[in-house]
Design a protein around this motif. Sequence first.
Motif, PDB file in Angstrom:
ATOM      1  N   ILE A  27       0.836  -1.203   0.000  1.00 29.22           N
ATOM      2  CA  ILE A  27       0.000   0.000   0.000  1.00 29.22           C
ATOM      3  C   ILE A  27       0.870   1.253   0.000  1.00 29.22           C
ATOM      4  CG2 ILE A  27      -1.545   1.379   1.474  1.00 29.22           C
ATOM      5  CD1 ILE A  27      -2.830  -1.422   2.197  1.00 29.22           C
ATOM      6  N   ASP A  28       2.008   1.152   0.704  1.00 26.09           N
ATOM      7  CA  ASP A  28       2.926   2.298   0.735  1.00 26.09           C
ATOM      8  C   ASP A  28       3.729   2.433  -0.550  1.00 26.09           C
ATOM      9  OD1 ASP A  28       2.060   3.035   3.149  1.00 26.09           O
ATOM     10  OD2 ASP A  28       3.703   2.150   4.294  1.00 26.09           O
ATOM     11  N   TYR A  42       9.869  -6.793  -5.528  1.00 27.33           N
ATOM     12  CA  TYR A  42      11.292  -6.888  -5.216  1.00 27.33           C
ATOM     13  C   TYR A  42      11.628  -6.106  -3.952  1.00 27.33           C
ATOM     14  CZ  TYR A  42      11.673  -9.054  -9.715  1.00 27.33           C
ATOM     15  OH  TYR A  42      11.513  -9.912 -10.743  1.00 27.33           O
ATOM     16  N   GLY A  43      11.016  -4.908  -3.864  1.00 27.64           N
ATOM     17  CA  GLY A  43      11.232  -4.113  -2.660  1.00 27.64           C
ATOM     18  C   GLY A  43      10.792  -4.862  -1.423  1.00 27.64           C
ATOM     19  N   ILE A  44       9.620  -5.483  -1.514  1.00 25.54           N
ATOM     20  CA  ILE A  44       9.118  -6.238  -0.360  1.00 25.54           C
ATOM     21  C   ILE A  44      10.095  -7.346   0.000  1.00 25.54           C
ATOM     22  CG2 ILE A  44       7.284  -7.791   0.413  1.00 25.54           C
ATOM     23  CD1 ILE A  44       5.375  -6.133  -1.326  1.00 25.54           C
ATOM     24  N   PHE A  45      10.550  -8.066  -1.035  1.00 30.25           N
ATOM     25  CA  PHE A  45      11.445  -9.190  -0.782  1.00 30.25           C
ATOM     26  C   PHE A  45      12.742  -8.746  -0.101  1.00 30.25           C
ATOM     27  CE2 PHE A  45      14.822 -12.103  -2.398  1.00 30.25           C
ATOM     28  CZ  PHE A  45      14.452 -13.209  -1.651  1.00 30.25           C
ATOM     29  N   ILE A  89      11.703  -6.119   3.291  1.00 31.15           N
ATOM     30  CA  ILE A  89      10.844  -6.618   4.369  1.00 31.15           C
ATOM     31  C   ILE A  89      11.176  -8.068   4.719  1.00 31.15           C
ATOM     32  CG2 ILE A  89       8.465  -6.999   5.139  1.00 31.15           C
ATOM     33  CD1 ILE A  89       8.854  -4.099   4.539  1.00 31.15           C
ATOM     34  N   ILE A  90      11.124  -8.918   3.706  1.00 30.09           N
ATOM     35  CA  ILE A  90      11.237 -10.363   3.968  1.00 30.09           C
ATOM     36  C   ILE A  90      12.639 -10.741   4.439  1.00 30.09           C
ATOM     37  CG2 ILE A  90      11.015 -12.669   2.952  1.00 30.09           C
ATOM     38  CD1 ILE A  90       8.377 -11.222   3.189  1.00 30.09           C
ATOM     39  N   ILE A  91      13.663 -10.294   3.706  1.00 29.34           N
ATOM     40  CA  ILE A  91      15.032 -10.690   4.057  1.00 29.34           C
ATOM     41  C   ILE A  91      15.405 -10.235   5.474  1.00 29.34           C
ATOM     42  CG2 ILE A  91      17.491 -10.408   3.440  1.00 29.34           C
ATOM     43  CD1 ILE A  91      16.073 -12.300   1.562  1.00 29.34           C
ATOM     44  N   PRO A  92      15.195  -8.953   5.815  1.00 33.62           N
ATOM     45  CA  PRO A  92      15.569  -8.542   7.184  1.00 33.62           C
ATOM     46  C   PRO A  92      14.813  -9.320   8.255  1.00 33.62           C
ATOM     47  CG  PRO A  92      15.186  -6.620   5.818  1.00 33.62           C
ATOM     48  CD  PRO A  92      14.753  -7.789   5.014  1.00 33.62           C
TER      49      PRO A  92
END
Lengths: 554, 290
Positions: B173-174, B179-182, B185-188
């Motif tokens: 939503i932001d 790719y950004g999410i992966f 968000i996901i990796i960290p």
Amino acid sequence: MLKQNKNLKPAALAAALALLTGSLAGCGGESISSSSSAETTSASSSESSSQSSEFKAGDQFYATEPLKLTMLYNDNPSYPISDNWIIWSEIAKKTNVTLDLVVVPLSDFEQKRSLLISSGEAPQLMPKTYAGSEVQFIPSGVILPVSDYVDKMPNYMQKVEQWNMKNDLKQIMQKDGKYYLLSGLHEKPNANYSYLVREDIVKELGMQDPNTYDDLYTLLKAMKTKYPDVYPLSDRYSGKNMLGIVASAFGVCAGWGKGDYKVFNWDTEKFEYAPTSQNYKDFLTYMNKLVKEGLLDPESFTQTDDQAIGKFSNGKSFVISTNTTHAQEMLKTMESTLGQGNFELTQIVPPIGPAGNYISGSRLENGIMINSSVAKDPRCDEIFHFVDWLWYSDEGQTFCKWGIENVTYKTVNGTKQLMDDVTFNGINPTGTKDLRKDFGFSNGTFTYGGSQELKYSLMNDREKAFQQAVFEKREVKNVDPPVLMDEDQREQANMIVTPLTDYVDQMTLEFILGTKSLEKDWDTFVSECKAKGCDDYINMCNQVYEETKDILNK
Amino acid sequence: MKLSKGYRIFQVFNLLFMLIIIAIMLYPFWYLVAQSFSSQKYIYMGEVSILPKGFNVQTYKAVMSERQFWIGYKNTLIYTALGTFINVAMTAMFAYPLSKKRLIGQKFWIKFAVFTMYFSGGLIPNYLLVNSLHMKNTIWAIVIPGAISTFNLMIMKNSFEAIPQELEEAASIDGMNTYGIFFKIIIPLSVPIIATMILFYAVGNWNSWFSAMLYLDEKKLQPVSLYLRGLIAGATQTSDSVTMSSDAQAQIASNIKSTTMVLTVLPIICVYPFLQKYFVSGIMIGAVKG
């Protein structure tokens, strides 16, 4: 018309003949081969024999143009390969050949070799192939029937002729009458394995080195009486060397020498199945007696070599199987365990048994397989000449074994000696450089076979004494003829032999260790062997032998 | 807080029991260490058990002066570092989409991956493939063919599934793309599982010798594991016929063997304690879904 035909005929015949000889000799391009050259024994050392088609025994081989060959290399961890070894540059200098190596660790040599061959990536030369292991590759046509090409190898031919090796070579012959392996040729068989005995104990008991197996028994018995809490004989190599040489002395086969447990009777010219014979029972009875009376360590068949060495080197056993190299190592080990001067070792001549004053031994050693692609190579002749020079010429063999004059060895009064700082196999123990590790010479990939003189030249005194004693006291037994089976027959035979051999292996140990009784269980054993098809197998062997006699006696 | 008597007795025995297990596990390692510091003489006499006898560091000096050992060591470090990076990156990038229900044909792709656990092309086809890709005698032959282990892939997929979907929705939503999410968000959020994967893969890469044996024909490319295998397997190989030359056997002193083993496993053992806290939590995350 008619006239023309007549004229054509001889021409066609000649063409056909040329084709035939061409296909026989094999090599793609020119095929001028001179098998007669083998007889020119005197080394006519014409320096520049660059015309390689005239390559003769004793000539120095030098490729007309730089030649690059791919070769499989068996990397032994005792002398790990190095690019800096002088042997590589020296081979290039002497022969104009550079070897492009596929380096395979000793531990996985056979597996990788199979893989390379099955995937069609096999190098041109594949040395260090043991006789028998080439058979699996024959049907695929990847390896060359080298017997068709030996006329390109004058040095090889010369050695076969001089040492009368035609019969020996039959050992590796296949059903098509050809052989696929260029064996290492020994002038005399490799007498390498026997027993190492604590000479100081023998002397202490006032006895002598055993000459027969009865003597050995008496000696072990005396040792046991004097030292009741030791097993005088505790063996290494899982007992397989011992089984092999004791069985051979009883006229049968077991252990390392077991093959498929058949022996050839030279009187009747027939194969016999050894384990069901009276001789085999006698052999088992003898071995069982050793175990029963506490003379032979029952762990001999299961312990690791290190454990066995541990016992022997600490005076917890007095007799052990050995080869000449391991005898030398044992000497070094014991100087650290028992201390110099506290012991004395002798490698005894293999004792004789009921079968007579014989030792068995083969004059062939592992050899070289050649990739079939070599036959189509335009420089096929040169490749064979190179192999011939490096592995079979006196000069090549001396070079591979000794290295380079004034670098690794020097000649004093006509005999070769290692340079003072070069050590090898117990010679010059204080030398700082190792002939194998630092120079690459006396390397198992390049050095096998040779004249007895050459072999003696680089042995330490113990080895030499042992070998001389063996050939002085013992005669070499005729090697059994091969059974030339084709692929189907071999498969059929394997179906019988594999389970049968496993069974005999197991029972042999049980009889020796006494878990099965020779009186009670022997008949069951014999009938079980028969039930597993030993007679069928022997009949098959005899039949094949009869059928292929003409190939063998060709 | 007072513990019941029964519980305290249990604790004592539990502790004892665990100590025994530790001793059983550790003894083989310790024995090697003791052997590596002992002189050959006492090893042959069978007198080395817990403490080194005839203490010396000569063997270490001898092994460390072998050039091939260090060449192998260097190769192993490179193969392990690069290999593990490729392993983890590839596995994560495959596991993430697999963890998404909205992936078209998700079931198919999972089955596709699992299939390789049970069926493979076989040794010779693999060899031919690597060879025709011209990877033989290069580092790629070691790090590429085994890049993804299906087992690890599944563990990672499960762990990604455990991350709340809402986080991703918020990010999206932001204005973040997949790719950004992966990456952000996901990796960290997946440090534990990534640490676990690093450990799994690194140990595997460190110890592996088989593909090096197959694909590397030049000694200067071979890893230390192959060097070690040469010392151990080469020395225990027995000849099967009397005619075999003594050259077919290599004789390596047992203190040299144990020293080489100690030196070879040391780095990977040192890494273990630092990754082990992630290891426990990482595995747990993968195991419990929901």
